[in-house]
Design a protein around this motif. Sequence first.
Motif, PDB file in Angstrom:
ATOM      1  N   GLY A   1      -5.673  -2.133   2.990  1.00  0.00           N
ATOM      2  CA  GLY A   1      -6.791  -2.889   3.530  1.00  0.00           C
ATOM      3  C   GLY A   1      -8.079  -2.097   3.445  1.00  0.00           C
ATOM      4  N   ALA A   2      -9.133  -2.757   2.979  1.00  0.00           N
ATOM      5  CA  ALA A   2     -10.425  -2.103   2.780  1.00  0.00           C
ATOM      6  C   ALA A   2     -11.444  -2.594   3.801  1.00  0.00           C
ATOM      7  CB  ALA A   2     -10.932  -2.381   1.367  1.00  0.00           C
TER       8      ALA A   2
ATOM      9  N   VAL B   1      13.554   0.343  -0.486  1.00  0.00           N
ATOM     10  CA  VAL B   1      12.112   0.180  -0.305  1.00  0.00           C
ATOM     11  C   VAL B   1      11.496  -0.477  -1.536  1.00  0.00           C
ATOM     12  CG1 VAL B   1       9.904   1.385  -0.022  1.00  0.00           C
ATOM     13  CG2 VAL B   1      11.904   2.133   1.279  1.00  0.00           C
ATOM     14  N   ILE B   2      10.690  -1.495  -1.293  1.00  0.00           N
ATOM     15  CA  ILE B   2       9.921  -2.134  -2.356  1.00  0.00           C
ATOM     16  C   ILE B   2       8.452  -1.865  -2.082  1.00  0.00           C
ATOM     17  CG2 ILE B   2       9.326  -4.286  -3.523  1.00  0.00           C
ATOM     18  CD1 ILE B   2      12.400  -4.227  -1.386  1.00  0.00           C
ATOM     19  N   VAL B   3       7.755  -1.275  -3.031  1.00  0.00           N
ATOM     20  CA  VAL B   3       6.337  -0.961  -2.880  1.00  0.00           C
ATOM     21  C   VAL B   3       5.506  -2.070  -3.513  1.00  0.00           C
ATOM     22  CG1 VAL B   3       4.487   0.622  -3.533  1.00  0.00           C
ATOM     23  CG2 VAL B   3       6.713   1.526  -2.834  1.00  0.00           C
ATOM     24  N   ALA B   4       4.562  -2.594  -2.747  1.00  0.00           N
ATOM     25  CA  ALA B   4       3.660  -3.634  -3.247  1.00  0.00           C
ATOM     26  C   ALA B   4       2.232  -3.121  -3.238  1.00  0.00           C
ATOM     27  CB  ALA B   4       3.770  -4.888  -2.388  1.00  0.00           C
ATOM     28  N   GLY B   5       1.460  -3.550  -4.214  1.00  0.00           N
ATOM     29  CA  GLY B   5       0.068  -3.135  -4.292  1.00  0.00           C
ATOM     30  C   GLY B   5      -0.609  -3.780  -5.479  1.00  0.00           C
ATOM     31  N   ARG B   6      -1.863  -3.448  -5.661  1.00  0.00           N
ATOM     32  CA  ARG B   6      -2.609  -4.039  -6.769  1.00  0.00           C
ATOM     33  C   ARG B   6      -2.292  -3.382  -8.105  1.00  0.00           C
ATOM     34  NH1 ARG B   6      -8.669  -4.052  -4.450  1.00  0.00           N
ATOM     35  NH2 ARG B   6      -7.939  -2.032  -3.707  1.00  0.00           N
ATOM     36  N   LYS B   7      -1.797  -2.132  -8.069  1.00  0.00           N
ATOM     37  CA  LYS B   7      -1.425  -1.444  -9.300  1.00  0.00           C
ATOM     38  C   LYS B   7      -0.358  -0.399  -9.002  1.00  0.00           C
ATOM     39  CE  LYS B   7      -5.394   1.680  -8.822  1.00  0.00           C
ATOM     40  NZ  LYS B   7      -6.624   2.213  -9.463  1.00  0.00           N
ATOM     41  N   ASN B   8       0.340   0.022 -10.018  1.00  0.00           N
ATOM     42  CA  ASN B   8       1.385   1.051  -9.902  1.00  0.00           C
ATOM     43  C   ASN B   8       2.367   0.752  -8.773  1.00  0.00           C
ATOM     44  OD1 ASN B   8       0.120   2.552 -11.985  1.00  0.00           O
ATOM     45  ND2 ASN B   8      -1.241   3.517 -10.497  1.00  0.00           N
ATOM     46  N   ALA B   9       2.859  -0.485  -8.727  1.00  0.00           N
ATOM     47  CA  ALA B   9       3.745  -0.904  -7.654  1.00  0.00           C
ATOM     48  C   ALA B   9       4.963  -1.633  -8.230  1.00  0.00           C
ATOM     49  CB  ALA B   9       2.994  -1.817  -6.694  1.00  0.00           C
ATOM     50  N   ASP B  10       5.991  -1.766  -7.386  1.00  0.00           N
ATOM     51  CA  ASP B  10       7.176  -2.518  -7.810  1.00  0.00           C
ATOM     52  C   ASP B  10       6.864  -4.002  -7.940  1.00  0.00           C
ATOM     53  OD1 ASP B  10       8.759  -0.159  -7.631  1.00  0.00           O
ATOM     54  OD2 ASP B  10       8.945  -0.452  -5.463  1.00  0.00           O
TER      55      ASP B  10
ATOM     56  N   ASP C   1      -6.069 -12.047  -0.947  1.00  0.00           N
ATOM     57  CA  ASP C   1      -5.825 -13.370  -1.543  1.00  0.00           C
ATOM     58  C   ASP C   1      -4.510 -13.921  -0.995  1.00  0.00           C
ATOM     59  OD1 ASP C   1      -5.340 -15.568  -3.115  1.00  0.00           O
ATOM     60  OD2 ASP C   1      -5.466 -14.516  -5.030  1.00  0.00           O
ATOM     61  N   SER C   2      -4.577 -14.935  -0.146  1.00  0.00           N
ATOM     62  CA  SER C   2      -3.367 -15.468   0.485  1.00  0.00           C
ATOM     63  C   SER C   2      -2.398 -16.052  -0.534  1.00  0.00           C
ATOM     64  CB  SER C   2      -3.719 -16.518   1.545  1.00  0.00           C
ATOM     65  OG  SER C   2      -4.442 -17.584   0.985  1.00  0.00           O
ATOM     66  N   ALA C   3      -2.926 -16.588  -1.636  1.00  0.00           N
ATOM     67  CA  ALA C   3      -2.046 -17.115  -2.687  1.00  0.00           C
ATOM     68  C   ALA C   3      -1.245 -15.991  -3.325  1.00  0.00           C
ATOM     69  CB  ALA C   3      -2.871 -17.851  -3.746  1.00  0.00           C
ATOM     70  N   SER C   4      -1.858 -14.821  -3.472  1.00  0.00           N
ATOM     71  CA  SER C   4      -1.158 -13.660  -4.022  1.00  0.00           C
ATOM     72  C   SER C   4      -0.049 -13.207  -3.079  1.00  0.00           C
ATOM     73  CB  SER C   4      -2.154 -12.515  -4.259  1.00  0.00           C
ATOM     74  OG  SER C   4      -1.509 -11.351  -4.714  1.00  0.00           O
ATOM     75  N   ILE C   5      -0.323 -13.256  -1.777  1.00  0.00           N
ATOM     76  CA  ILE C   5       0.706 -12.896  -0.789  1.00  0.00           C
ATOM     77  C   ILE C   5       1.882 -13.853  -0.868  1.00  0.00           C
ATOM     78  CG2 ILE C   5       1.199 -12.733   1.683  1.00  0.00           C
ATOM     79  CD1 ILE C   5      -1.716 -11.812   2.072  1.00  0.00           C
ATOM     80  N   GLU C   6       1.585 -15.135  -0.945  1.00  0.00           N
ATOM     81  CA  GLU C   6       2.633 -16.157  -1.033  1.00  0.00           C
ATOM     82  C   GLU C   6       3.483 -15.961  -2.276  1.00  0.00           C
ATOM     83  OE1 GLU C   6       4.737 -18.801   0.631  1.00  0.00           O
ATOM     84  OE2 GLU C   6       2.713 -19.232   1.349  1.00  0.00           O
TER      85      GLU C   6
ATOM     86  N   GLY D   1       0.825  -1.210   0.000  1.00  0.00           N
ATOM     87  CA  GLY D   1       0.000   0.000   0.000  1.00  0.00           C
ATOM     88  C   GLY D   1       0.854   1.252   0.000  1.00  0.00           C
ATOM     89  N   GLY D   2       2.032   1.140  -0.572  1.00  0.00           N
ATOM     90  CA  GLY D   2       2.994   2.238  -0.558  1.00  0.00           C
ATOM     91  C   GLY D   2       2.656   3.417  -1.436  1.00  0.00           C
ATOM     92  N   ASN D   3       1.522   3.350  -2.142  1.00  0.00           N
ATOM     93  CA  ASN D   3       1.090   4.481  -2.958  1.00  0.00           C
ATOM     94  C   ASN D   3      -0.172   5.148  -2.405  1.00  0.00           C
ATOM     95  OD1 ASN D   3       3.105   4.478  -5.036  1.00  0.00           O
ATOM     96  ND2 ASN D   3       2.163   2.625  -5.866  1.00  0.00           N
ATOM     97  N   GLY D   4      -0.620   4.704  -1.230  1.00  0.00           N
ATOM     98  CA  GLY D   4      -1.819   5.272  -0.623  1.00  0.00           C
ATOM     99  C   GLY D   4      -1.519   6.551   0.141  1.00  0.00           C
ATOM    100  N   THR D   5      -2.535   7.072   0.829  1.00  0.00           N
ATOM    101  CA  THR D   5      -2.399   8.343   1.547  1.00  0.00           C
ATOM    102  C   THR D   5      -1.244   8.303   2.536  1.00  0.00           C
ATOM    103  OG1 THR D   5      -4.772   8.758   1.336  1.00  0.00           O
ATOM    104  CG2 THR D   5      -3.592  10.011   3.015  1.00  0.00           C
ATOM    105  N   ILE D   6      -1.213   7.283   3.381  1.00  0.00           N
ATOM    106  CA  ILE D   6      -0.115   7.136   4.338  1.00  0.00           C
ATOM    107  C   ILE D   6       1.087   6.479   3.680  1.00  0.00           C
ATOM    108  CG2 ILE D   6       0.607   5.969   6.462  1.00  0.00           C
ATOM    109  CD1 ILE D   6      -2.254   6.358   7.515  1.00  0.00           C
TER     110      ILE D   6
END
Length: 200
Positions: free
Chosen positions: A64-65, A26-35, A42-47, A7-12
């Motif tokens: 987190g939503a 720093v590595i930014v992870a997210g659903r879009k626009n991320a490294d 989805d736990s499989a996505s985390i793995e 969530g490195g591209n969110g408000t915080i």
Amino acid sequence: MKILIIGGNGTIGKTLTKHFKAEHEVIVAGRKNADIKVDIADSASIETMFKNLGKVDAIICAAGAAKWANFNDLIEEDYYIGFKSKLMGQVNLVRIGQNYLKSGGSITLTTGILADDPVIKTASAAMVNGAIHSFVKAVVLEIENGVRVNVVSAGMVKDAYEKYRDYFPGHNPVPMKKVVNGYVRSVLGKDNGQIIRIYE
């Protein structure tokens, strides 16, 4: 240090990314626009993310939503949004991420003031935040390899004031610098099992 920020591209998250990048990798992870891509619901996505990334020194989740709506309008499925994303998403980051942390590494989760001081339309979001607080206090009793787990719980941050001020009458917006310092304390300090509250 090698720090993963989900969530490195969110408000915080974007402010955290800028701060930590000054002295760390720093590595930014997210659903879009991320490294690196990840869907924490989805736990499989985390793995998959961790397998592709390898070992890190610290994990920060600022993602987190949860559904905001009047209590009488919430249906059962609405509660599952927060349960699957913000709650179990962060639980699974700890459960899976511990295996990809270097010895003595840290995991920092994110909640908010709603756990202690809920406002209208937050029955679901407040429930999720409170559950995460309890999880953090419990998991540190058993987690191994010197891994530390904390949660930063901030009030309404100044950067989100215009969007959420009608929900928080009379609340004092929290300067982003104070919020960032909560994460710095968790990552670089020795706190473990702490709810780092930044409400004023």
